[in-house]
Design a protein around this motif. Structure first.
Motif, PDB file in Angstrom:
ATOM      1  N   SER A 104      -5.833   4.304   7.812  1.00  0.00           N
ATOM      2  CA  SER A 104      -6.672   3.694   6.774  1.00  0.00           C
ATOM      3  C   SER A 104      -7.115   4.654   5.676  1.00  0.00           C
ATOM      4  O   SER A 104      -7.990   4.328   4.884  1.00  0.00           O
ATOM      5  CB  SER A 104      -7.912   3.055   7.422  1.00  0.00           C
ATOM      6  OG  SER A 104      -8.648   4.025   8.138  1.00  0.00           O
ATOM      7  N   PRO A 152       0.826   4.309   2.303  1.00  0.00           N
ATOM      8  CA  PRO A 152       0.139   4.857   3.484  1.00  0.00           C
ATOM      9  C   PRO A 152      -0.014   6.375   3.370  1.00  0.00           C
ATOM     10  O   PRO A 152       0.903   7.069   2.924  1.00  0.00           O
ATOM     11  CB  PRO A 152       1.084   4.503   4.643  1.00  0.00           C
ATOM     12  CG  PRO A 152       2.093   3.560   4.083  1.00  0.00           C
ATOM     13  CD  PRO A 152       2.176   3.839   2.624  1.00  0.00           C
ATOM     14  N   LYS A 171      -5.908  -1.632   4.121  1.00  0.00           N
ATOM     15  CA  LYS A 171      -5.513  -0.488   4.955  1.00  0.00           C
ATOM     16  C   LYS A 171      -6.210  -0.531   6.317  1.00  0.00           C
ATOM     17  O   LYS A 171      -5.620  -0.143   7.333  1.00  0.00           O
ATOM     18  CB  LYS A 171      -5.801   0.822   4.225  1.00  0.00           C
ATOM     19  CG  LYS A 171      -4.777   1.147   3.140  1.00  0.00           C
ATOM     20  CD  LYS A 171      -4.888   2.573   2.635  1.00  0.00           C
ATOM     21  CE  LYS A 171      -3.648   2.967   1.841  1.00  0.00           C
ATOM     22  NZ  LYS A 171      -3.659   4.373   1.414  1.00  0.00           N
ATOM     23  N   ILE A 208       0.851  -1.186   0.000  1.00  0.00           N
ATOM     24  CA  ILE A 208       0.000   0.000   0.000  1.00  0.00           C
ATOM     25  C   ILE A 208       0.889   1.238   0.000  1.00  0.00           C
ATOM     26  O   ILE A 208       2.091   1.170   0.285  1.00  0.00           O
ATOM     27  CB  ILE A 208      -0.929   0.041   1.225  1.00  0.00           C
ATOM     28  CG1 ILE A 208      -0.101   0.202   2.523  1.00  0.00           C
ATOM     29  CG2 ILE A 208      -1.834  -1.168   1.294  1.00  0.00           C
ATOM     30  CD1 ILE A 208      -0.854   0.809   3.678  1.00  0.00           C
TER      31      ILE A 208
END
Length: 294
Positions: free
Chosen positions: A267, A14, A256, A12
């Motif tokens: 998230s 972030p 997330k 991911i």
């Protein structure tokens, strides 16, 4: 290319509450994976929200992850799209010195024929200084790279070394495994099918859930590659609920939410994606508790 056998994870990106990149969280995520058995890291894939990360941010991500990694595991960089000339330009103008391979998604939206897909990847293969992993994900691209097209590319270009197959189609996986060249890697892009693919002769997975639970997931895949089905399926069954949950709304909102529950990152996602609902977050927390992760 043995460095890509096992578990790679589609990292991911972030974000903080203001939607800027959270580099402290990204460092925690990279260390979490390297220290717990992940074999390689994939930067700027779909799960990394590549379509809403700017070119400058992408450069920053590569530089930062390369620095944190410090050569410990191989790195794969997503460079793909539906404008062949633009992809070639990006490859030619990107510092790939720390990158071990390129992950290139099949052209989306345009819906080319199989010959168009072949010519697209042919053009990329002819300029790429790094090995190429094809990425077939019909649910996102609206076109399927048929096994015969993938195998044609694998036979014609030695620097096309693997396919990340994410069609959630067991027959297509088996056809690839049946017809592929001996040194060509079939990697699962479907977390729920990854173990079965490994047991059937696949070389591993590029996973989403693996980045949250790298120790368990990577060991499961190693057992699968070794043909130890009984031991591997025990973990697979344990992970089924959390794996199902992370894809129930959108990716990467689900993963997330998992990483937030594990105190690795927050998230936040960028529009047009929206954050996981409170119900999904609560379901994820319950699933993690069942796994002994809370």
């Amino acid at each position: 290319m043995t460095k890509f056998i096992g578990t790679g994870v589609a990292l991911i990106t972030p974000f903080k509450a203001d939607l800027s990149i959270d580099f402290e969280a990204l460092e925690r995520l990279v260390e979490h994976n390297i220290n717990n058995g992940t074999e390689y890291l994939v930067i700027s894939g779909t799960t990394g929200e590549s379509v809403t990360v700017t070119a400058e941010e992408k450069k920053m991500l590569v530089e930062f992850i390369s620095k944190v990694n410090n050569g410990r595991v191989p790195l794969v960089l997503g460079i793909g799209g539906n404008n062949t000339a633009s992809i070639i330009s990006e490859i030619n103008n990107t510092d790939l010195s720390s990158i071990d391979a390129i992950l290139s998604v099949s052209p989306y939206y345009s819906k080319p024929t199989q010959e168009g897909i072949y010519q697209h990847f042919k053009a990329i293969a002819e300029v790429s200084p790094k090995p190429i992993i094809l990425y077939n994900v019909p649910g996102r691209t609206s076109s399927n790279v048929l096994p015969e097209t993938t195998i044609r590319l694998a036979n014609d270009f030695k620097n096309i070394i693997a396919v990340k197959e994410a069609g959630n189609n067991v027959h297509q996986y088996l056809e690839l495994l049946r017809t592929k060249p001996d040194d060509f890697l079939v990697l699962s892009g479907d977390d729920d099918l990854a173990l079965g693919v490994a047991l059937a002769g696949g070389s591993g997975v590029i996973s989403v859930i693996g980045q949250a639970l790298p120790k368990e997931f990577s060991e499961m895949i190693r057992l699968g590659i070794a043909g130890k089905a009984k031991e591997a399926y025990k973990t697979h069954f344990d992970l089924m609920p959390i794996t199902r949950l992370i894809f129930s709304e959108n990716n990467p909102a689900g993963i997330k939410a998992v990483l937030e529950a594990l105190n690795i990152s927050e998230s936040h996602v960028r529009l047009p994606l929206v954050e996981a609902t409170d119900k999904l977050k609560n379901d994820i927390k319950s699933a993690l508790k069942d796994l002994g992760k809370s």
